[in-house]
Design a protein around this motif. Structure first.
Motif, short mmCIF file in Angstrom:
data_model
loop_
_atom_site.label_atom_id
_atom_site.label_comp_id
_atom_site.label_asym_id
_atom_site.label_seq_id
_atom_site.Cartn_x
_atom_site.Cartn_y
_atom_site.Cartn_z
N ASN B 80 0.81 -1.22 0.00
CA ASN B 80 0.00 0.00 0.00
C ASN B 80 0.84 1.27 0.00
O ASN B 80 0.45 2.26 -0.59
CB ASN B 80 -0.93 0.02 1.22
CG ASN B 80 -1.99 -1.04 1.14
OD1 ASN B 80 -2.13 -1.71 0.12
ND2 ASN B 80 -2.74 -1.21 2.21
N VAL B 81 1.96 1.23 0.70
CA VAL B 81 2.75 2.45 0.79
C VAL B 81 3.93 2.46 -0.17
O VAL B 81 4.66 3.43 -0.22
CB VAL B 81 3.25 2.72 2.23
CG1 VAL B 81 2.08 2.97 3.15
CG2 VAL B 81 4.12 1.58 2.72
N ALA B 82 4.09 1.38 -0.93
CA ALA B 82 5.19 1.35 -1.89
C ALA B 82 5.03 2.48 -2.90
O ALA B 82 5.99 3.08 -3.35
CB ALA B 82 5.23 0.00 -2.61
N SER B 83 3.77 2.80 -3.22
CA SER B 83 3.52 3.86 -4.19
C SER B 83 3.94 5.23 -3.66
O SER B 83 4.10 6.17 -4.40
CB SER B 83 2.04 3.88 -4.57
OG SER B 83 1.27 4.08 -3.41
N LEU B 84 4.09 5.34 -2.35
CA LEU B 84 4.54 6.60 -1.77
C LEU B 84 6.07 6.64 -1.69
O LEU B 84 6.64 7.59 -1.15
CB LEU B 84 3.98 6.79 -0.36
CG LEU B 84 2.48 6.72 -0.18
CD1 LEU B 84 2.12 6.93 1.27
CD2 LEU B 84 1.80 7.77 -1.04
#
Lengths: 94, 577
Positions: B80-84
């Motif tokens: 979920n936070v890889a895109s951030l």
């Protein structure tokens, strides 16, 4: 009654009242119903805190039945014998 | 009372979150060593919020953190936070963070008799100690209530848990689902009383806006407003809106407008730096062109410009400006110019403001253009747009950024109000009006106002040429104000008149010359005549003189003779007497 081997783990945290009660209760039930076909491992999380993660232990005391399937957890001091036996699949749910 | 005294002795220490803007709203961050409750309904960003707190703590403040997930598995969180741009695996390997997934399955669990949650405590303790964590997140602890049925035990244990966290001295975030009538479904707020932050996700007119409010913050002043926040590819950014004090720095430096003739109208030097300029006009009057030439000139001076386009795509603007001799692509390539194009309806007004803030902070321009602000009205009411612009102008003035807004003025009452509503906020207002005459439309440019400088009160005709924009003085004659071809005709007429006039003058001059020459000839003749007459007169006069002398001599001789004296010499005779 099933003839399988039971692998049980009891998670405790130190020698608390609840832990002692649970252990005594468990031993009593096992002697009565599972004599000779169970192994019981008592894990003190105060000594081995890293072991809490594997079995997803939250509550203390927790009894985990690893074998036979399915995995079951019984939390509390195991004072209710019926519930424990049902939980361990020793006695079918009424 | 005792609490207050303690604070006076030792003020509340705060832990910066590293989340953009939140530390400003909370004046430093979350209370250190205390738990903070973040609550909100589903999908409002609680998990991301708390995860960002952990990750930023590890990356920026070197504070390791533990994330206890009751809802999502570690792998899910990582995805979920890889895109951030957060690599949770790497951080875990570096022992900077630790993610613990606690799974509670009610179907697996049987409860008999007394128990406590010591297991959770031990796990937490172990996790904290294993990496020396300073930050802890419990997301979402309410899941315990779903998994365990003995409420009495749970509540007692929760109380113990928060005490445990305080004793450990970790700064903790506990997330909670928003309840019907209370902040959280399980009333967690009664355990966490130091700091409560409410996240909200509202949809108005089909446009969503995320907002954040600090419900309470014991022992600290904090912003009390609802602050919009944005979740994008860089995580969360909260927009502190705003310092409403009017005490910002002002500059007397000038920024040329890019149209020399317009600068002339603004006491020769253009706008003030850090001022706000409104360019309004009806459709097709060249508002965008004015804005483009403003930034074009700035980019030529090597200033950085940010252009927010709400109507046209950057490519469109670049192409269109080429037709009036401006190469904006060159500036985009050199990095001086950046376009941010978005449809106004993409998100709510507040979100636009957050997005604008963010891009400005990131790009650090000296000039910003918003083209056109009128389109924003589609996503908000006029008063909302106005309040947004107030805050934007406020922010830009603090940063000493010059801003140009363009606004479309329709000839309807509502929009004129908009014009006026905004115009009171801006420092300079340039209005372009259509002047329709003789079946053609021309553009008249007025400087409606320009605070703090002399400015022309004259209307100028605004023309597009292949080399840029220019202003021409309108023709003001007996027929009134003339523009466009009427002006050209009038000028031609006047030029013809002048030619005829000057020829007439030439003729008169020549005649005069002739007359003078004639008279001069006459004068010469008379003068010679006079001279000869004078000579004649002189001759007569001399002869007379000689004659007179001769007569006198003769007379004296005669007298001498009569007296009988020898007449050898006249003079001798006299002496002898």
């Amino acid at each position: 009654m099933e003839q399988e081997h039971y692998e049980l783990r009891l998670y405790v945290a130190g020698k608390t009242q609840k832990s002692t009660t649970a252990l005594n209760n468990l031993k009593k039930y096992c002697e009565e119903h599972l004599l000779g076909k169970y192994t019981l491992e008592v894990i003190d999380l105060l000594v081995n805190p890293q072991l809490a993660e594997g079995d997803q232990i939250l509550a203390i005391p927790t009894l985990v039945k690893k074998v036979p399937d399915p995995v079951r957890k019984i939390i509390g001091d195991l004072s209710n014998k019926e519930k424990v036996l049902v939980g361990l699949d020793i006695r079918p749910k009424v | 009372m005792t609490d207050k005294n303690k604070n006076q002795v030792k003020p509340l220490v705060k832990t910066p979150t590293g989340i953009l803007g939140l530390d400003e709203v909370t004046l430093g961050g979350l209370p250190q060593g205390r738990p903070t409750l973040i609550c909100g309904s589903a999908g409002c960003g609680k998990t991301l919020f708390s995860l960002e707190f952990i990750v930023r703590g590890a990356l920026e403040f070197n504070e390791p953190g533990v994330f206890i997930a009751f809802e999502e598995k570690a792998e899910e969180l990582a995805t979920n936070v890889a895109s951030l741009g957060f690599d949770l695996y790497e951080l875990q390997e570096d022992k900077k963070i630790r993610i613990d997934y606690i799974h509670i399955d009610k179907s697996e669990i049987e409860e008999t008799g007394e128990y406590d949650l010591e297991g959770l405590f031990i796990r937490l303790n172990y996790a904290i100690d294993s990496i020396g964590a300073k930050r802890v997140v419990l997301d979402t602890i309410e899941n315990l209530f779903a998994g365990l049925s003995n409420q009495a035990i749970l509540r007692a244990e929760l109380r113990r848990l928060f005490q445990f966290l305080k004793d450990k001295g970790v700064t903790a975030i506990i997330t909670g689902e928003r309840g019907e009538s209370s902040l959280t479904r399980q009333g967690l707020e009664e355990y966490v009383s130091d700091c409560v932050i409410l996240l909200d996700h509202r949809i108005i007119n089909q446009i969503s806006t995320r907002r954040l409010r600090i419900v309470k913050y014991r022992g600290s002043v904090h912003g009390t407003n609802e602050y919009p926040f944005l979740i994008d590819e860089e995580g969360i950014s909260v927009l502190p809106v705003t310092s409403l004090q009017l005490n910002k720095q002002v500059s007397s430096e000038r920024v040329p407008s890019g149209i020399p003739a317009l600068d002339t109208m603004l006491s020769e030097r253009g706008f003030y730096r850090g001022s706000s300029i409104l360019t309004s006009g009806t459709a097709g009057t060249g508002k965008t062109s004015i804005a483009a030439s403003f930034i074009n000139a700035a980019c030529e001076r090597n200033e950085r410009c940010l252009y927010f386009a709400f109507e046209e795509s950057p490519q469109q603007i670049v192409r269109n400006m080429r037709s009036i001799g401006m190469d904006l692509q060159k500036h985009i390539d050199s990095g001086n110019l950046q376009f941010q194009a978005s449809r106004p309806t993409l998100y709510g007004l507040e979100m636009h403001l957050v997005a604008i803030h963010k891009s400005i902070r990131k790009f650090k321009p000296t000039i910003v253009v918003l083209d056109p602000i009128t389109n924003l009205i589609t996503v908000g009411t006029m008063s909302e747009v106005k309040s947004m612009l107030v805050r934007l102008i406020d922010f830009l003035q603090v940063e000493q950024i010059t801003v140009m807004f363009t606004a479309l003025a329709l000839n309807t009452i509502t929009n004129e109000q908009t014009d006026e509503g905004i115009s009171s906020l801006v420092d300079a207002w340039i209005q372009i009006k259509d002047i329709e005459l003789n079946g053609e439309r021309n553009r008249g440019l007025y400087v409606m106002k320009s605070r703090g400088m002399e400015h022309s009160n004259q209307v100028r005709e605004f023309v597009f040429t292949k080399t840029g924009l220019d202003l021409i003085d309108v023709y003001i004659g007996p027929e009134g104000v003339l523009t466009g071809s009427a002006r050209a005709t009038q000028i031609m007429l006047e030029e013809t008149g002048e030619l005829i006039h000057s020829q007439a003058l030439d003729r008169k001059d020549r005649e005069l010359d002739r007359k003078r020459k004639m008279l001069e000839g006459k004068i010469d003749g008379l003068r010679t005549e006079f001279e000869s007459t004078e000579k004649e007169l002189n001759k007569v006069y001399i002869e007379e003189q000689i004659k007179k002398e001769r007569i006198q001599q003769a007379r004296r001789n005669m007298e001498d003779i009569r007296k009988g004296t020898p007449t050898s010499n006249d003079t001798d005779n006299k002496e002898n007497k």
